[in-house]
Enzyme design. Structure first.
Site, mmCIF file in Angstrom:
data_model
loop_
_atom_site.group_PDB
_atom_site.id
_atom_site.type_symbol
_atom_site.label_atom_id
_atom_site.label_comp_id
_atom_site.label_asym_id
_atom_site.label_seq_id
_atom_site.Cartn_x
_atom_site.Cartn_y
_atom_site.Cartn_z
ATOM 1 N N ARG A 147 11.762 -22.448 -6.912
ATOM 2 C CA ARG A 147 12.667 -22.074 -5.822
ATOM 3 C C ARG A 147 12.573 -20.582 -5.533
ATOM 4 N NH1 ARG A 147 18.420 -25.113 -7.333
ATOM 5 N NH2 ARG A 147 17.743 -27.272 -6.920
ATOM 6 N N GLU A 194 0.824 -1.205 0.000
ATOM 7 C CA GLU A 194 0.000 0.000 0.000
ATOM 8 C C GLU A 194 0.864 1.264 0.000
ATOM 9 O OE1 GLU A 194 -2.274 -2.947 2.717
ATOM 10 O OE2 GLU A 194 -0.227 -2.616 2.010
ATOM 11 N N SER A 250 19.762 -35.131 11.525
ATOM 12 C CA SER A 250 19.653 -35.384 12.962
ATOM 13 C C SER A 250 20.986 -35.724 13.621
ATOM 14 C CB SER A 250 18.648 -36.514 13.222
ATOM 15 O OG SER A 250 19.077 -37.711 12.596
#
Length: 383
Positions: free
Chosen positions: A195, A63, A234
């Site tokens: 991407r 805006e 992990s």
């Protein structure tokens, strides 16, 4: 600025606002990619006097960009905006106030903002100032365009898109061969474009070990616009010598890991510029996929584009976390030494997971099929 004066309809002006909003996709940080058009009646014809979209990093908002272009011509004009103007003060003042101060007399908005800091307050500010407000024009399309922001706001996790490429016999590669080409140049170009529109690219550590990808954009002039690269790892298996780690200071690399990563490895990765997000491992020693996505959302990631190998693709599909799936199909066969994924029947697996086909197009000799889960879109409306 060039003058655009003709008999535009509300629908045409909102269509333009939506197309402008897409220009910011993947580049607005935690903010939504919004578009705005300001038009005024000029001797019975609508004249476009301001256009804007959310800028790099999320500010200035659409805006404010459109109002700056319109200047004094914004007085007594109509603003077409794809998302409810903000009503709270952040790094800048509320856009609702800016519209009022500029003399806008009517606001046509496609979609309300579910952010608790806004949630109708933007519309209330405008109406209290005497501005006419219409809500819902092209709302369904805006819902799609803003899926990432809506997902992070309503579901507290990003909108997850997955891409996988298969040979005609259901294989995603050749055993023992990293980065085996299954599709051609046009499919790659489309992947780079996807991407570009995402906040983050996600891969599993196996993909890094096998392919050593860069996960960057190869589109002329847009190389520096590559999204954050995220690796699920992990146990800290990612090699320090990998492309991702070696370029982490140029293009961000986030590694979602657990307490299983050795402390010295974690320190080394951080020295190279990687960001570590440490989560509790599951009983099987893996990363909890839902927790990983929630951790990304907490850091402002709206849309994730996952480029999956067989293991991660299957795990994500079984978890029910995928919202859209881009299935590339090549024409060649790989044969007995191929790497099978999704049982070699990806379309059947997606249909069983509640996905519907929304796009089916040729990409040179290859074919792209885009699937969406309607349940995901419904969930973005919240309560």
């Amino acid at each position: 600025m060039n003058d655009f004066s003709r008999s535009f309809s509300d629908e045409q002006l909102m269509d333009l606002a939506l197309r402008l909003g897409r220009r910011g996709a993947g580049a607005t940080a935690e903010n939504p990619a919004v578009g705005c058009v300001i038009a005024r009646n000029n001797a019975g014809r609508m004249e476009i006097v301001g256009r804007g979209w959310t800028q790099q990093g999320g500010r200035p908002h659409a805006e404010r960009v459109a109002l700056a272009e319109a200047g004094t011509r914004a007085r007594e004009a109509t603003a077409y905006v794809t998302l409810e103007p903000c009503s709270h003060t952040g790094q800048s003042g509320p856009c609702a106030d800016a519209l009022v101060e500029a003399g806008i007399t009517r606001v046509v908005c496609a979609h309300p903002d579910p952010d608790p800091r806004v949630a109708g307050r933007g519309f209330e500010k405008l109406r209290n100032a005497g501005v006419s407000v219409d809500v819902g024009l092209m709302g369904k399309r805006a819902h799609r365009e803003l899926a990432g922001f809506l997902s992070r706001t309503v579901r507290k996790r990003p909108w997850l898109q997955v891409k996988m490429a298969f040979s005609s016999d259901g294989m995603i590669g050749l055993e023992g061969v990293g980065n085996y080409p299954v599709t051609g140049a046009l499919a790659k170009s489309r992947t780079y474009a996807l991407r570009l529109q995402a906040d983050a690219i996600l891969v599993g550590c196996d993909t890094v070990l096998i392919d050593d990808p860069a996960l960057t954009l190869r589109l002329p002039g847009l190389e520096r616009c590559s999204p954050i690269r995220v690796v699920l790892d992990s146990k800290g298996r990612i090699p320090v010598a990998s492309n991702l780690v070696q370029t982490a200071r140029d293009i961000p690399v986030w590694i979602v890991t657990s307490e299983q990563m050795p402390a010295d490895k974690a320190l080394k990765l951080q020295e190279y510029g990687c960001t570590l997000l440490c989560l509790n491992a599951t009983a099987s020693g893996h990363i909890d996929l839902k927790a990983a996505l929630e951790a990304l959302a907490e850091r402002g990631i709206n849309t994730v584009f996952a480029e999956c190998g067989a293991k991660l693709g299957s795990a994500l599909l079984q978890s029910g976390l995928i919202d859209a799936f881009f299935l590339y199909q090549g024409v060649s066969k790989i044969g007995a030494k191929g790497l099978l994924a999704l049982g070699g029947q990806p379309e059947a697996a997606l249909e069983a997971g509640g996905f519907i086909l929304e796009e089916n197009c040729k990409m040179g000799t290859d074919r792209l099929k885009r699937f969406v889960r309607p349940e995901s879109l419904e969930a973005l409306y919240g309560d």
